[in-house]
Design an enzyme around this catalytic site. Structure first.
Site, PDB file in Angstrom:
ATOM      1  CB  CYS A 102      35.720  41.282  33.885  1.00 28.93           C
ATOM      2  SG  CYS A 102      35.690  40.911  32.127  1.00 28.93           S
TER       3      CYS A 102
ATOM      4  CB  CYS B 115      32.645  40.009  32.600  1.00 29.53           C
ATOM      5  SG  CYS B 115      34.215  39.153  32.393  1.00 29.53           S
TER       6      CYS B 115
END
Length: 331
Positions: free
Chosen positions: A226, A229
């Site tokens: 991600c 993230c």
């Protein structure tokens, strides 16, 4: 990019190439406080243009690309861009204020500037409208749709760009309604006991959320794949450092697939991740994850010392709002 609206537009943008014939594009960028010495422009059909920095601190490349939507990334943040035939794109920005500082100058950049400004409008809408009651939210969403259409109509933009954006505005509205409903459900969890977990700890053994009672717990749901993230990690590390020794535990829960467990372990070591690093048992289907209705990551959750939910969708580490909230709790 820090919110679901921008991500939704990005997905739309990356998958739409309007033209077929390739034409030459000149691209330069000067970036303050850069996160990387390499930029990437990516698009449909595995399009990828690598742009390294030169000795003068400028990212520069001339390449061929079909007309359409793309995005550029420095490996940490990303933003949409629209390329037209024979464009000469000159980008300036400050990576510490990524979306807010983007300015395009040159030839054929009007659409890219529109996308940059639109992402800011979308994020502002999310931050403000999602706190309203249903009737007011619906009214604000309808007003936004009208304003968006007016702004795209009055601009001197490529006709195919206009048509694509109008279609995306419709998708945006539908997604906004779904996300508002999800956020409303998350708000109803506040004050209730948090679901527990018992997950693999990177340092060995397992860790239960219930074992951390007596402390505030800030949970980061993330994954190694991600991008957003990973973009929050430097901010999270600074937050952990600032509140070291305070009555708070920082817990990162990876929802990577079981097959990527070793990849997760290596990522934690290579990036010197702090706090408590855990690995969920069933990725997206883990009971803790589904209990919170998680549909996107990163997702942050704040638990009080009694194990009750303070915020089911807490501010991100990159948001000044988080430090304001933690300062009030830990004073």
């Amino acid at each position: 990019m820090k919110n679901f609206f921008v991500t939704g537009l990005l997905i739309f943008s990356a998958l739409n190439v309007i033209g077929q014939a390739k034409s030459q594009v000149k691209f330069t960028a000067k970036i303050e406080n850069r996160n990387s010495d390499t930029l990437y422009i990516k698009g449909r059909n595995n399009f990828k243009q690598v742009i390294p920095i030169d000795k003068k601190g400028i990212f520069a490349a001339t390449f061929e690309a079909p007309k359409g939507f793309y995005y550029f990334t420095d490996g940490t943040e990303l933003s949409n861009i629209y390329l037209k035939p024979d464009s000469e794109v000159n980008l300036t920005m400050n990576a510490k204020e990524f979306d807010e500082s983007i300015v395009y100058k040159g030839k054929g950049v009007e659409e890219s500037n529109f996308l940059a400004q639109q992402s800011i409008k979308d994020e502002k809408f999310q931050n403000e409208a999602f706190k309203k009651e249903p009737a007011e939210f619906a009214s604000l969403l309808e007003a936004k749709k009208k304003t968006d259409i007016e702004s795209i109509e009055k601009g001197n933009y490529d006709p195919e760009f206009k048509a694509a954006l109008k279609q995306n505005f419709e998708s945006f509205n539908q997604y906004a309604i779904q996300e508002y409903d999800r956020a409303s459900k998350a708000n109803k969890l506040v004050g209730k006991p948090s679901p527990d977990f018992d997950y693999e700890n990177h340092k060995g053994g397992k860790t239960k959320l219930s074992n951390l009672k007596g402390k505030y717990v800030y949970i980061d749901l993330w994954a190694t794949w991600c991008g957003p993230c990973r973009g929050e990690i430097p901010y999270l590390q600074k937050i952990e450092e600032k509140y070291h020794g305070k009555n708070i535990e920082f817990v990162s829960v990876s929802i990577d697939k079981a097959k990527d467990n070793e990849k997760w372990k290596k990522f934690v070591i290579d990036n010197k991740l702090g706090g408590t690093q855990l690995f969920a048992d069933k990725d997206w289907e883990s009971e803790f994850v589904t209990s919170y209705g998680v549909t996107g990551i990163p997702r942050f959750i704040l638990i009080d010392p009694k194990g009750n939910i303070l915020n089911a969708e807490a501010p991100r580490p990159s948001s000044p709002e988080l430090q304001t909230q933690l300062d009030a709790l830990l004073k």
